[in-house]
Design an enzyme around this catalytic site. Structure first.
Site, PDB file in Angstrom:
ATOM      1  N   THR A  83      -4.314  28.035  -7.347  1.00 48.57           N
ATOM      2  CA  THR A  83      -4.418  28.547  -8.552  1.00 48.57           C
ATOM      3  C   THR A  83      -5.697  28.384  -9.361  1.00 48.57           C
ATOM      4  OG1 THR A  83      -3.362  26.865  -9.796  1.00 48.57           O
ATOM      5  CG2 THR A  83      -2.000  28.629  -8.966  1.00 48.57           C
ATOM      6  N   THR A 103      -6.657  22.866 -10.864  1.00 43.29           N
ATOM      7  CA  THR A 103      -7.252  21.474 -10.731  1.00 43.29           C
ATOM      8  C   THR A 103      -8.658  21.395 -10.774  1.00 43.29           C
ATOM      9  OG1 THR A 103      -5.433  20.876  -9.251  1.00 43.29           O
ATOM     10  CG2 THR A 103      -7.179  19.416  -8.973  1.00 43.29           C
ATOM     11  N   LYS A 162      -7.359  12.315 -12.149  1.00 40.28           N
ATOM     12  CA  LYS A 162      -6.286  13.150 -12.807  1.00 40.28           C
ATOM     13  C   LYS A 162      -4.969  12.670 -12.702  1.00 40.28           C
ATOM     14  CE  LYS A 162      -5.047  15.922  -8.689  1.00 40.28           C
ATOM     15  NZ  LYS A 162      -4.820  17.125  -8.058  1.00 40.28           N
ATOM     16  N   GLU A 221      12.324  42.985   9.331  1.00 41.62           N
ATOM     17  CA  GLU A 221      12.315  42.378  10.394  1.00 41.62           C
ATOM     18  C   GLU A 221      11.035  42.894  11.273  1.00 41.62           C
ATOM     19  OE1 GLU A 221      15.785  42.933  12.546  1.00 41.62           O
ATOM     20  OE2 GLU A 221      17.050  42.240  11.370  1.00 41.62           O
ATOM     21  N   ASP A 229     -10.043  14.256  -6.787  1.00 42.70           N
ATOM     22  CA  ASP A 229      -8.705  13.236  -6.882  1.00 42.70           C
ATOM     23  C   ASP A 229      -8.951  12.134  -6.002  1.00 42.70           C
ATOM     24  OD1 ASP A 229      -7.483  14.263  -4.430  1.00 42.70           O
ATOM     25  OD2 ASP A 229      -7.075  15.902  -5.594  1.00 42.70           O
TER      26      ASP A 229
END
Length: 326
Positions: A234, A237, A201, A47, A178
């Protein structure tokens, strides 16, 4: 006469969570203020406890927190900070989120999925936020998830001007990795006077971070290609897109992104990539391994942009005016 009149002036107070204190200090320095001293720690069970060391009563408060790893902890800490300011009688609370967590979950692709980007906005509003100030949202419609003003800042001028000063613009091609980034890439084209190309893609809907690049639309042979994206997680792409560009004869590839999430295998992928340079902003802290070992990594400071926006908000100015030339 009834009531009491005051002649007090407005007061700006700047607060930071523990996720990315370096960026907070840069923004505070640009503003010419100090970061309000804050006592924050974790209890044994995880917490979070927060208490400010100065009174925030009647102040216009700005709370900065980058949603970096461990992302859930830092989101929770920011919510607790907002709640503490609300209960401390702050006049207004502006939440500064350089990187907005869960932004990729902005719609339902399939049944029984959450819209987590909306949930984050709801949590901030419930905690007591009056306004959100953020940089390069994954999709523009996230602005509509928050019931209040959202100041959407852009890193495009910072990134594009850096690339434009380094590369011969006659050989430059702007590439969208993309279809979803085409609109942003188009703005780059307008700013740099360069042609546009698109990498088509297909993503496996059942496997996270798995991408197959199919083809390149546009002329890239013999060109210096600048791949533009909002975030690199990551690295799968963007590295696959760069490989496709080299396969189609690109002379060099520069990758730019506002948010360098760089999780999991990203470090190895960036190191082993043929990309000439990776250019990010410091909305998120750069992993120490990459900042030490990757000489083709450039990190530009977004702090002046955030500080200018904070000043416009505090002085009741126009944040939009900062980006009018786009």
């Amino acid at each position: 006469m009834t009531g009491i009149k005051t002649t007090g002036e407005k007061k700006l107070m700047f607060f930071s969570g523990r996720a990315h204190p370096e960026l907070a200090e840069e923004v505070a320095q640009q503003l010419g203020v100090g970061v309000v001293p804050t006592k924050a720690f974790d209890f044994a069970n995880g917490e979070i406890y927060v208490r400010y060391q100065e009174s925030a009563r009647g102040a216009d408060c700005f709370v900065i927190q980058s949603h970096t790893a461990p992302i859930n902890q830092w989101i929770m800490e920011q919510l607790i900070m907002i709640d503490a300011l609300k209960r401390a009688s702050a006049r207004s609370i502006t939440v500064i989120v350089p990187f907005y967590g869960y932004a990729r979950q902005d719609k339902k692709h399939r049944g029984r999925e959450p819209i987590s980007a909306r949930l984050i906005a709801d949590l901030m509003k419930t905690a007591g936020a009056d306004r959100i100030l953020t940089v390069d949202l994954h999709t523009d419609q996230i602005q509509g998830f928050f019931d209040g003003p959202v100041d959407h800042l852009f890193a495009l001028p910072l990134l594009a001007d850096y690339v434009g000063a380094k590369v011969d613009r006659e050989k430059l091609t702007v590439v969208s990795p993309d279809a979803g980034r085409v609109r942003v890439a188009d703005r780059w084209c307008d700013r740099l006077g360069a042609p546009l190309a698109i990498v088509h893609k297909r993503r496996d809907k059942d496997v996270a971070n798995q991408v197959t690049v199919h083809e390149v639309v546009g002329e890239v042979k013999g060109r210096v290609c600048v791949l533009v994206d909002d975030m690199i997680d990551t690295g799968g792409t963007i590295c696959a897109a760069a490989d496709a560009l080299f396969a189609h004869g690109a002379e060099d590839v520069i990758v730019t992104a506002t948010h360098g999430v760089l999780s999991g295998p990203a470090a190895d992928r960036l190191k082993n990539s043929r990309v000439g340079e990776f250019v990010f902003t410091n909305t998120l802290p750069t992993p120490g391994e990459l900042s030490r070992d990757l000489d083709k990594l450039t990190v530009l400071s977004i702090a002046p942009t955030i500080a200018s926006a904070v000043r416009e908000v505090f002085e009741d100015g126009s944040v939009t005016s900062l980006f009018d030339e786009q």
